[in-house]
Design an enzyme around this catalytic site. Structure first.
Site, PDB file in Angstrom:
ATOM      1  N   ASP A  79       0.848  -1.193   0.000  1.00  0.00           N
ATOM      2  CA  ASP A  79       0.000   0.000   0.000  1.00  0.00           C
ATOM      3  C   ASP A  79       0.889   1.252   0.000  1.00  0.00           C
ATOM      4  O   ASP A  79       1.828   1.351   0.800  1.00  0.00           O
ATOM      5  CB  ASP A  79      -0.865  -0.046   1.273  1.00  0.00           C
ATOM      6  CG  ASP A  79      -1.965   0.986   1.288  1.00  0.00           C
ATOM      7  OD1 ASP A  79      -2.460   1.354   0.215  1.00  0.00           O
ATOM      8  OD2 ASP A  79      -2.339   1.420   2.403  1.00  0.00           O
ATOM      9  N   GLU A 131      -1.688   6.064  -8.682  1.00  0.00           N
ATOM     10  CA  GLU A 131      -2.600   7.056  -8.087  1.00  0.00           C
ATOM     11  C   GLU A 131      -2.435   8.389  -8.786  1.00  0.00           C
ATOM     12  O   GLU A 131      -1.330   8.858  -9.032  1.00  0.00           O
ATOM     13  CB  GLU A 131      -2.339   7.229  -6.578  1.00  0.00           C
ATOM     14  CG  GLU A 131      -3.279   8.282  -5.958  1.00  0.00           C
ATOM     15  CD  GLU A 131      -3.236   8.341  -4.419  1.00  0.00           C
ATOM     16  OE1 GLU A 131      -2.724   7.402  -3.796  1.00  0.00           O
ATOM     17  OE2 GLU A 131      -3.727   9.348  -3.866  1.00  0.00           O
ATOM     18  N   ASP A 252      -8.327   1.089   6.625  1.00  0.00           N
ATOM     19  CA  ASP A 252      -7.303   0.915   7.650  1.00  0.00           C
ATOM     20  C   ASP A 252      -7.814   1.508   8.961  1.00  0.00           C
ATOM     21  O   ASP A 252      -7.858   0.840  10.005  1.00  0.00           O
ATOM     22  CB  ASP A 252      -6.004   1.612   7.207  1.00  0.00           C
ATOM     23  CG  ASP A 252      -4.843   1.320   8.137  1.00  0.00           C
ATOM     24  OD1 ASP A 252      -5.070   0.726   9.208  1.00  0.00           O
ATOM     25  OD2 ASP A 252      -3.705   1.683   7.821  1.00  0.00           O
TER      26      ASP A 252
HETATM   27  P1  13P Z   1      -8.757   4.936   5.757  1.00  0.00           P
HETATM   28  O1  13P Z   1      -7.868   5.857   6.543  1.00  0.00           O
HETATM   29  O2  13P Z   1     -10.028   5.601   5.384  1.00  0.00           O
HETATM   30  O3  13P Z   1      -8.991   3.635   6.438  1.00  0.00           O
HETATM   31  O4  13P Z   1      -8.003   4.606   4.366  1.00  0.00           O
HETATM   32  C1  13P Z   1      -6.996   3.637   4.315  1.00  0.00           C
HETATM   33  C2  13P Z   1      -6.268   3.623   3.031  1.00  0.00           C
HETATM   34  O5  13P Z   1      -6.616   4.270   2.053  1.00  0.00           O
HETATM   35  C3  13P Z   1      -5.080   2.769   2.962  1.00  0.00           C
HETATM   36  O6  13P Z   1      -4.407   2.932   1.749  1.00  0.00           O
HETATM   37  O1  G3H Z   2      -3.065   4.982   3.668  1.00  0.00           O
HETATM   38  C1  G3H Z   2      -2.280   4.841   4.608  1.00  0.00           C
HETATM   39  C2  G3H Z   2      -2.437   3.718   5.539  1.00  0.00           C
HETATM   40  O2  G3H Z   2      -3.444   3.977   6.463  1.00  0.00           O
HETATM   41  C3  G3H Z   2      -1.129   3.294   6.150  1.00  0.00           C
HETATM   42  O3  G3H Z   2      -0.770   3.934   7.316  1.00  0.00           O
HETATM   43  O4  G3H Z   2       1.760   3.939   7.283  1.00  0.00           O
HETATM   44  O5  G3H Z   2       0.495   4.299   9.390  1.00  0.00           O
HETATM   45  O6  G3H Z   2       0.557   2.054   8.314  1.00  0.00           O
HETATM   46  P1  G3H Z   2       0.587   3.533   8.106  1.00  0.00           P
HETATM   47 ZN    ZN Z   3      -4.537   4.937   0.974  1.00  0.00          ZN
END
Ligand code: 13P
Ligand code: G3H
Ligand code: ZN
Length: 305
Positions: A79, A131, A252
């Site tokens: 991600d 993106e 997330d």
């Molecule tokens: P949220 O913060 O809305 O859960 O989005 C998570 C996300 O886009 C991870 O890539």
């Molecule tokens: O889009 C972002 C995700 O919520 C990842 O967050 O880097 O804190 O794991 P993180």
């Molecule tokens: Zn994201």
């Protein structure tokens, strides 16, 4: 074997979406897997760069491989990969797909970087998400204050020039627990125009957590301080799935809220407990319940895969 591309195509035709659920520990991964298994739903288990570092690549791969053995319709995804190097590393580790997030770069730089990642990943059989446009809020170390919606004509050019397999679009969602101050809306007009220019192309919604008021209230009741949190209502997500080509919906924040609410309650109401399994175990169950609801009522509300 049915790969992620198969499920994206099927999702476009049948109007369902795969949840992309972030995990950063064993309990969240187990909860995601249990929810997918129980509901027989294909899904994406997503790891951010920082989560990969937190868990270590070795343990991430070991846990994900075990899950994929039991559930072959679960796919491991990087991600918000911010560089060619991290995407290459994930592909080499055996990830099914990677996101290269060049959304903070200039259009031409984003194209160049995304194309380079797509060329490498495709040679190794992995899928690539790009993106275009920026989401308000915090994207793994990048803080974006304004909403920069995806421009449909640029989206078409971006997809054609990069060769990506799916595109994350900015239509009004944002990362984190504070998505709206006023009206909760999404720019379906922009989404429709993107779809007119890119027919049947898999689209992705980031920042799509719903931020359940009950979870926020529970966190606050047991000592947390989360004020004025608001997410994307289920009805808007359902519209994106049922009437549009959104085939991947990222969550997330909702997973974090479910775990935190439970941990706070267990510790506050059982001050003598100090075995992590007591509170993490309850957190795991709460995530599983949350995701089951999402799977049944939002992602697969039209059709089963
Ligand atoms: P949220 O913060 O809305 O859960 O989005 C998570 C996300 O886009 C991870 O890539
Ligand atoms: O889009 C972002 C995700 O919520 C990842 O967050 O880097 O804190 O794991 P993180
Ligand atoms: Zn994201």
């Amino acid at each position: 074997m049915k790969d992620l591309r198969y499920y994206f195509n099927k999702a476009i035709k049948q109007h369902f979406a795969l949840g992309a659920f972030n995990f950063s520990n064993m309990e969240s991964l187990q909860a995601i897997t249990n929810a997918c298994k129980t509901n027989k739903s294909p899904a994406i288990i997503a790891v951010s760069e920082s989560a990969l570092e937190y868990m270590t690549p070795q343990l991430t791969i070991a846990m994900a491989s075990a899950v994929k053995k039991a559930c072959p319709y679960v796919f491991l995804h990087l991600d918000h990969g911010k560089s060619y190097e991290i995407c290459k590393k994930a592909v080499d580790l055996g990830f099914d797909s990677v996101m290269i997030d060049g959304s903070s770069l200039s259009f031409q730089e984003n194209i160049a970087l995304t194309k380079k990642v797509a060329n490498y990943a495709h040679k190794k059989g992995a899928l690539v998400e790009g993106e275009l446009g920026q989401l308000k809020g915090v994207e793994d170390n990048v803080n974006v204050q304004e909403n920069h919606y995806t421009e449909p004509l640029k989206a078409k050019e971006f997809v054609e020039k990069t060769g990506i397999d799916s595109l994350a679009v900015a239509i009004g969602t944002s990362h984190g627990a504070y998505k709206y101050q006023g009206l909760q809306t999404l720019r379906f007009d922009i989404l429709s125009e993107i779809e007119r220019l890119l027919p049947n192309f898999p689209l992705v919604l980031h920042g799509a957590s719903s931020v359940d008021k009950n979870l926020v209230d529970k966190i606050n009741k047991f000592g947390g301080e989360i004020k004025n949190a608001q997410g994307v209502p289920h009805e808007l997500l359902m519209k994106a799935v049922k009437q549009h080509n959104v085939v991947k919906i990222n969550s997330d924040t909702d997973i974090r809220l479910a775990m935190t609410a439970e941990v706070r309650e267990v510790l506050k109401t059982n001050p003598k407990k100090f075995d992590a399994r007591d509170y993490l175990g309850n957190g795991r169950l709460a995530i599983e319940k949350l995701l089951t609801d999402k799977i049944i009522n939002v992602l697969f509300s039209v059709n089963k895969a």
